[in-house]
Write a protein that holds these residues in place. Structure first.
Motif, PDB file in Angstrom:
ATOM      1  N   ILE A 117       0.839  -1.206   0.000  1.00 39.13           N
ATOM      2  CA  ILE A 117       0.000   0.000   0.000  1.00 39.13           C
ATOM      3  C   ILE A 117       0.876   1.259   0.000  1.00 39.13           C
ATOM      4  CG2 ILE A 117      -1.890   1.232   1.156  1.00 39.13           C
ATOM      5  CD1 ILE A 117      -2.621  -1.504  -0.002  1.00 39.13           C
ATOM      6  N   ASN A 159       1.782   1.807  -3.532  1.00 37.74           N
ATOM      7  CA  ASN A 159       0.674   2.398  -4.284  1.00 37.74           C
ATOM      8  C   ASN A 159       0.535   3.888  -4.008  1.00 37.74           C
ATOM      9  OD1 ASN A 159      -0.449   0.172  -5.707  1.00 37.74           O
ATOM     10  ND2 ASN A 159      -1.242  -0.606  -3.791  1.00 37.74           N
ATOM     11  N   ALA A 160       0.629   4.257  -2.749  1.00 38.94           N
ATOM     12  CA  ALA A 160       0.501   5.673  -2.388  1.00 38.94           C
ATOM     13  C   ALA A 160       1.637   6.486  -3.008  1.00 38.94           C
ATOM     14  CB  ALA A 160       0.488   5.830  -0.870  1.00 38.94           C
ATOM     15  N   GLN A 165       0.992   6.974  -6.735  1.00 33.70           N
ATOM     16  CA  GLN A 165      -0.020   8.015  -6.980  1.00 33.70           C
ATOM     17  C   GLN A 165       0.610   9.407  -6.957  1.00 33.70           C
ATOM     18  OE1 GLN A 165      -2.893   7.311  -3.845  1.00 33.70           O
ATOM     19  NE2 GLN A 165      -4.251   6.169  -5.208  1.00 33.70           N
ATOM     20  N   GLU A 208       0.932  17.407  -0.561  1.00 36.94           N
ATOM     21  CA  GLU A 208       0.955  15.951  -0.704  1.00 36.94           C
ATOM     22  C   GLU A 208       1.132  15.269   0.653  1.00 36.94           C
ATOM     23  OE1 GLU A 208       0.250  14.032  -3.284  1.00 36.94           O
ATOM     24  OE2 GLU A 208      -0.264  15.845  -4.398  1.00 36.94           O
ATOM     25  N   ARG A 228      -0.090  16.366   3.429  1.00 39.51           N
ATOM     26  CA  ARG A 228      -1.402  16.378   4.098  1.00 39.51           C
ATOM     27  C   ARG A 228      -2.341  15.321   3.497  1.00 39.51           C
ATOM     28  NH1 ARG A 228      -3.588  22.211   3.897  1.00 39.51           N
ATOM     29  NH2 ARG A 228      -2.353  22.204   1.997  1.00 39.51           N
ATOM     30  N   VAL A 229      -2.334  15.191   2.164  1.00 39.04           N
ATOM     31  CA  VAL A 229      -3.146  14.138   1.532  1.00 39.04           C
ATOM     32  C   VAL A 229      -2.692  12.778   2.063  1.00 39.04           C
ATOM     33  CG1 VAL A 229      -3.779  13.020  -0.642  1.00 39.04           C
ATOM     34  CG2 VAL A 229      -3.548  15.504  -0.562  1.00 39.04           C
ATOM     35  N   LEU A 277      -4.065  11.991   5.518  1.00 35.43           N
ATOM     36  CA  LEU A 277      -5.466  11.583   5.445  1.00 35.43           C
ATOM     37  C   LEU A 277      -5.592  10.147   4.936  1.00 35.43           C
ATOM     38  CD1 LEU A 277      -7.050  14.828   3.903  1.00 35.43           C
ATOM     39  CD2 LEU A 277      -7.475  13.909   6.194  1.00 35.43           C
ATOM     40  N   ASN A 278      -4.869   9.860   3.852  1.00 36.18           N
ATOM     41  CA  ASN A 278      -4.894   8.495   3.307  1.00 36.18           C
ATOM     42  C   ASN A 278      -4.364   7.496   4.337  1.00 36.18           C
ATOM     43  OD1 ASN A 278      -5.947   8.992   0.767  1.00 36.18           O
ATOM     44  ND2 ASN A 278      -3.945   9.397  -0.140  1.00 36.18           N
ATOM     45  N   THR A 303      -6.786   6.790   7.187  1.00 33.59           N
ATOM     46  CA  THR A 303      -7.923   5.949   6.792  1.00 33.59           C
ATOM     47  C   THR A 303      -7.509   4.489   6.660  1.00 33.59           C
ATOM     48  OG1 THR A 303      -8.720   7.843   5.542  1.00 33.59           O
ATOM     49  CG2 THR A 303      -9.776   5.719   5.097  1.00 33.59           C
ATOM     50  N   ILE A 304      -6.431   4.274   5.925  1.00 38.39           N
ATOM     51  CA  ILE A 304      -5.979   2.898   5.680  1.00 38.39           C
ATOM     52  C   ILE A 304      -5.554   2.251   7.009  1.00 38.39           C
ATOM     53  CG2 ILE A 304      -4.221   1.486   4.529  1.00 38.39           C
ATOM     54  CD1 ILE A 304      -6.274   2.569   2.610  1.00 38.39           C
ATOM     55  N   LEU A 337      -8.563   1.008   8.947  1.00 40.88           N
ATOM     56  CA  LEU A 337      -9.156  -0.190   8.345  1.00 40.88           C
ATOM     57  C   LEU A 337      -8.330  -1.433   8.640  1.00 40.88           C
ATOM     58  CD1 LEU A 337     -10.267   1.128   4.826  1.00 40.88           C
ATOM     59  CD2 LEU A 337     -11.729   0.402   6.716  1.00 40.88           C
TER      60      LEU A 337
END
Lengths: 482, 482
Positions: free
Chosen positions: A357, A360-361, A364, A390, A392-393, A396-397, A400-401, A404
């Protein structure tokens, strides 16, 4: 240039009426699907006619096609059928068809032709297309073809070949309209009727001084909407975008895009007008340059389905070997924690999730940064702001991950393991966000193409840090010992 | 349309001479670096002048810039400085500047303006640009701005908004030149001098029948190089590429590219001429569509550095969650082999290498296939050939990588482990080659954008198969027990 030029099929069409061609018959007809691709049924019909050596049937099938569609058809056929088709429809194999062919397919096809036949095709083309045809040949063939060219074409092609590949000098057309400052609109129209060459496209007229320096430009629609008596110097736009002959094609394409140009004057070092570039040539470059980032980021080299297998292999395996190196580095980090994994096999099961992951991040962010750099949107002026954005994004990502996977792991394994994987995930995604901007920016400052080299490094960072953060935290939190 | 249009700065420039502007002063001057980006020093100078609230200094800095450069400058400034700059240089904030702005930045800026101010800008723009400006506003603002527009503009904008987003109907310009069949070249020139609108660009004249259906087209350079007496029907090209008003912008862009168009007639369902598309608008679409594959493949959504953080987060986290799902599936395969890993921790150390290189190989093939599909080079006619091609490249890549990692593992671990990882690598890279073509092709046949969805599936396949092949072979070869 040669008299037998058949470049402008448009006029030929007008001459013999072509009454049967419905103007809108190109989309969704018996030959094209609704996305304007040649239908498989049509391609098989040509294939079958070729196999049956039925020249008449082949010709009847291909004859109604636009040059660009004939080029598509050749590319869709099996490689061994291409030369057979070309010889069957030799009088339809105009310069336009050849100019539209994929580089690799064209090269192959040219190899099957004599130097004289290649020269005949080159004579039909605008200089820029002729150069493209000839520059791909190997040196001996190049010399042989050049010897067969008309002196005027040969001179134009030689002078173009003297410029480095992918520069304006290679791509410009030497056919343009330049007139002196003293002319009026009426003078210009009379001059064009007398001397104009209808076979070469032009979209503006360049006004030049005695030293052959461009001083202004008149779009053709301005000329047509202005009384004969108006002087060109009163009509023309003085603020032109001039393309230096040595400018890289990618830069020239960005200028066309930025300033919405249809054509532009190309000038030599002393500022004299030597050629013009037109947007129809630029469109291909824009599409190629914009599309190649996806290929470069994945290490797929040219990424052309017509590229010979050997070249595709060489380009891609180099990249896979580089990635093998980074994977080995990541593995050596796992090896450091071998004892911990032996005690707690759950670590081995969960660790690839953190690395994957994070990767992947990172990809992106890197794709966004590379695109912004390519379109001149990310410069030194706003790098810090974009890094912060980026980051800050990423938080957040990551948050969340982490929630989960942390919750799921907490339930399926232990709450402590859930905490560890959640923390490792936030750390790795945050690092991915920073690396995804920083790595391409650094490569750009080192004058390297950020699309080429960035992803090996970003992946190395996210893989290694993913394993290190997860396994390291597990040990630090006492889940296993080092 | 409004009288106060300042759209064509070109003519304005010609009017007052603008003697100081050197034609080539845009590249590498005191404001631009050699890649035609605004220099950081220039951007900071504007920033400092804004901070000092020195309106005169700001104006003097910005005034010499081209509209496209003013738009770049606005984007490079901090978000909070943008409205301040816009109000300081309000008379330089022409429609051209606004049209060149990034969508997100424009939207923000428009939110700070009154409906009336937005309407004044919209009036300056070509219909297509006005539509772009207005379609982004929220519904209440849209209504308010529409109410402020001149009736003629409002009608044009409403009729454009009636077409779906990203279709030719939205993008076409309603300003074009169409003339009846009976005209001669001389008649046409007289007509244009009388009625021609110099402020709207046109590159060809459409010839229409009584029913307003296009029957042919004349490029302006043909008109200028032809005697007055020649009839348009003898000069025009009958074989036109017509764009249906409902055609998707990406399809229209491919048509422009394939047939090297400068402009094209847009027709409604009954084949009547209703607008024109010009290449300068298409260039942006080509660049966007070609560039977006890299972003889509990485799941970066719009991938615009000006996108609000919340939107960037939403777009990207969705993708990361999808990838989390595939990573969990891959992990569950590892979990099957938990006992084997406990016996032999080397398996945990080596397994990510197999998955990672397989993922890279899959990404390479997928990038090539997605690009080939996007450019209509990979169709049903050649899918089987391309699958076979990619399988052969994969075998060559797999063989090379297997030898390298197999030999290294054989030395560092055991020869049997080297054999196992080598075999697993060949299997996984071969599967990656097939999946890299098959997955995008399947999505394309299901009418899904292959760039959006393929990579989650390809990664899932290469991750899972990488772990399964390696751990499964290790058990099968007796290195560990299940």
């Amino acid at each position: 240039m040669a008299e037998d030029r058949i470049h402008d099929d448009d006029l030929a069409l007008a001459d013999h009426g072509e009454g049967e061609v419905r103007p809108d018959d190109r989309v969704n007809d018996e030959r094209h699907d609704q996305e304007n691709r040649l239908k498989p049924s049509f391609v098989s019909a040509v294939h079958d006619a070729l196999a049956a050596r039925d020249k008449g049937a082949v010709y009847d099938l291909v004859e109604p096609l636009h040059a660009a569609d004939i080029a598509d058809l050749i590319e869709l056929l099996e490689p061994r059928e291409r030369a057979q088709l070309a010889s069957t429809i030799s009088d339809l194999m105009t310069g336009d068809v050849v100019a539209e062919l994929n580089d690799y397919v064209r090269e192959d096809l040219m190899d099957t032709l004599s130097a004289q036949a290649v020269a005949v095709i080159a004579e039909q083309l605008d200089t820029d297309d002729a150069v493209q045809l000839i520059e791909d040949l190997d040196e001996a063939d190049q010399r042989a073809v050049m010897a067969e060219l008309e002196p005027e074409t040969r001179a134009a092609v030689s002078s173009a070949l003297a410029y480095p590949e992918e520069t304006a000098g290679r791509l410009m057309s030497r056919n343009f309209v330049a007139v002196p400052e003293h002319m009026s609109v009426g003078d210009l129209i009379d001059y064009l009727r007398e001397n104009g060459d209808i076979e070469h496209d032009f979209f503006e007229v360049f006004v030049i001084d005695e030293g052959h320096h461009p001083v202004g430009t008149c779009a053709l629609n301005w000329i047509l909407t202005t009384p004969r008596s108006v002087r060109l110097t009163d009509l023309m736009k003085r603020d032109q975008t001039l393309i230096p002959v040595t400018m890289d094609q990618e830069e020239a394409a960005l200028m066309f895009q930025k300033y919405a140009l249809i054509s532009a004057a190309v000038v030599d070092e002393s500022g004299r007008l030597v050629g013009q570039m037109t947007v129809d040539d630029i469109v291909h470059i824009i599409s190629e340059e914009a599309g190649e980032d996806a290929l470069l980021l994945s290490g797929a080299g040219d990424g052309d389905i017509n590229e010979p297998i050997r070249e595709a292999y060489t380009a891609r395996v180099r990249w896979l070997i580089a990635n093998l190196g980074t994977a080995v580095i990541a593995s050596s980090i796992i090896a450091l924690f071998g004892a911990a994994i032996e005690q707690l096999v759950a670590l081995a099961i969960l660790m690839p999730i953190v690395a994957s992951i994070g990767g992947n991040a990172g990809t992106q962010t890197m794709a966004v940064a590379v695109r912004a750099i390519a379109t001149n949107q990310l410069t030194r002026s706003n790098t810090r702001r974009i890094l912060w954005r980026e980051f800050r994004v990423a938080l957040l990502n990551g948050g969340t991950i982490a929630m989960l996977i942390g919750a799921a792991t907490g339930i399926l394994f232990t709450p402590m393991m859930g905490l560890v994987i959640g923390m490792a995930m936030i750390i790795n995604i945050a690092i991915a966000g920073i690396a995804g901007v920083a790595v391409p920016v650094i490569f750009e400052r080192l004058d390297q193409d950020p699309a080429v080299a960035s992803s090996v490094f970003v992946t190395m960072i996210t893989d290694s840090m993913g394993f290190f953060a997860f396994l390291g935290l597990a040990v630090a939190m006492g889940l296993a010992t080092f």
